[in-house]
Design an enzyme around this catalytic site. Structure first.
Site, PDB file in Angstrom:
ATOM      1  N   ASP A  66     -12.346  -9.112   2.886  1.00 59.39           N
ATOM      2  CA  ASP A  66     -11.735  -7.784   3.022  1.00 59.39           C
ATOM      3  C   ASP A  66     -12.543  -6.922   3.970  1.00 59.39           C
ATOM      4  O   ASP A  66     -13.741  -6.708   3.759  1.00 59.39           O
ATOM      5  CB  ASP A  66     -11.697  -7.089   1.656  1.00 59.39           C
ATOM      6  CG  ASP A  66     -10.639  -7.673   0.758  1.00 59.39           C
ATOM      7  OD1 ASP A  66      -9.473  -7.740   1.182  1.00 59.39           O
ATOM      8  OD2 ASP A  66     -10.984  -8.075  -0.372  1.00 59.39           O
ATOM      9  N   MET A  69      -8.121  -4.033   6.653  1.00 63.82           N
ATOM     10  CA  MET A  69      -7.594  -2.751   6.171  1.00 63.82           C
ATOM     11  C   MET A  69      -8.181  -1.689   7.080  1.00 63.82           C
ATOM     12  O   MET A  69      -9.136  -0.993   6.736  1.00 63.82           O
ATOM     13  CB  MET A  69      -7.990  -2.543   4.706  1.00 63.82           C
ATOM     14  CG  MET A  69      -7.191  -3.433   3.753  1.00 63.82           C
ATOM     15  SD  MET A  69      -7.952  -3.582   2.135  1.00 63.82           S
ATOM     16  CE  MET A  69      -9.084  -4.919   2.478  1.00 63.82           C
ATOM     17  N   MET A  85       0.393  -6.418  -1.148  1.00 64.19           N
ATOM     18  CA  MET A  85      -0.650  -5.791  -1.956  1.00 64.19           C
ATOM     19  C   MET A  85      -0.061  -5.428  -3.311  1.00 64.19           C
ATOM     20  O   MET A  85       1.001  -4.793  -3.390  1.00 64.19           O
ATOM     21  CB  MET A  85      -1.178  -4.522  -1.278  1.00 64.19           C
ATOM     22  CG  MET A  85      -1.967  -4.745   0.000  1.00 64.19           C
ATOM     23  SD  MET A  85      -3.379  -5.847  -0.179  1.00 64.19           S
ATOM     24  CE  MET A  85      -4.341  -5.011  -1.447  1.00 64.19           C
ATOM     25  N   SER A 108     -11.766 -13.578  -3.514  1.00 66.98           N
ATOM     26  CA  SER A 108     -12.064 -12.463  -2.606  1.00 66.98           C
ATOM     27  C   SER A 108     -13.533 -12.086  -2.695  1.00 66.98           C
ATOM     28  O   SER A 108     -14.033 -11.701  -3.759  1.00 66.98           O
ATOM     29  CB  SER A 108     -11.204 -11.242  -2.977  1.00 66.98           C
ATOM     30  OG  SER A 108     -11.651 -10.122  -2.247  1.00 66.98           O
TER      31      SER A 108
END
Ligand code: DX5
Ligand code: ZN
Length: 225
Positions: free
Chosen positions: A35, A70, A141, A8
């Site tokens: 992300d 998100m 998650m 990530s």
């Protein structure tokens, strides 16, 4: 099932993003996880479509770019991330009352982009069941989204097992607090794809860590909690 390892970029040195993306490309990982945070769905901000474009032009041709939105309004941005070269776009099912999940999934598929449906730790597996026909993967998650470096929430493991029971061939990904111990627990429960930020970027030899994580997850996959 094929085991996938996804570093990530949130945990990368933000002053050397190009070098860090190249490090992921050389690590033997299966995809880069990007992300995207909007300061509303989660209390933090992170990357933009321009970061996706940087990833695309830095990664080798064909290297998968797994983009995790998100954000409260994924319908307004998902296609921009697709245009910039995301090969999977994930959005959150907590939004299922305000986002047309099927329409957004169809728009992504029309661009040949894989669809990921993401679940916060408290959101039950059942929230995903009505949409499994449009999901290429489900992202569980294992921290509260918004920040890297948090501790893995083991209470999510039964949800992974429930999803695996329902969908034997589905790609089930975990994200948050993943290291070579927590990944094994998730693999035993039935996860086959593993996002790891701080754990992998802290390694002097990312390639060795990716290989070790893959071997351990392959051995543990589906062995039961
Ligand atoms: C958290 C992000 C994760 C994050 C994971 O909101 O979705 O992808 O990068 O970071 P670690 O692996 O450090 O928990
Ligand atoms: Zn993520």
């Amino acid at each position: 099932m094929k085991i996938a390892i996804l570093p990530s970029l949130l945990a990368a040195d933000q002053g050397r993003l190009g070098d860090e993306i190249a490090r992921v490309a050389a690590s033997g990982a299966d995809a880069l996880h990007l992300d995207v945070m909007d300061g509303h769905f989660v209390p933090n901000l992170s990357f933009s479509p321009e970061t996706a474009a940087l990833c695309r032009r830095t990664l080798p041709e064909g290297f998968a770019l797994n983009t995790h939105l998100m954000m409260t309004n994924p319908e307004a941005y998902a296609e921009r991330f697709a245009e910039k070269g995301s090969t999977t776009v994930q959005f959150h099912l907590e939004l299922r009352d305000t986002v047309n999940v099927r329409a957004l999934a169809a728009a992504l598929k029309a661009r040949n982009v894989r669809v990921g449906l993401a679940l916060n730790p408290e959101t039950p597996a059942e929230a995903a069941f009505p949409y499994l026909d449009v999901a290429d993967e489900v992202l569980c998650m294992t921290v509260h989204p918004g920040y890297g470096g948090q501790a893995f929430i083991a209470a999510v493991l039964p949800k992974i097992a429930a999803l695996r029971g329902r969908a034997p061939a589905l790609d089930i990904m975990v994200d948050g607090g993943v290291n070579d111990e927590t990944a094994v627990a998730a693999a035993r429960a039935g996860a086959n794809a593993f996002v790891a930020g701080s754990f992998l970027f802290a390694q002097a030899d990312m390639a060795a860590a990716v290989a070790r994580l893959r071997t351990r997850c392959e051995a543990a996959f589906g062995k039961g909690a």
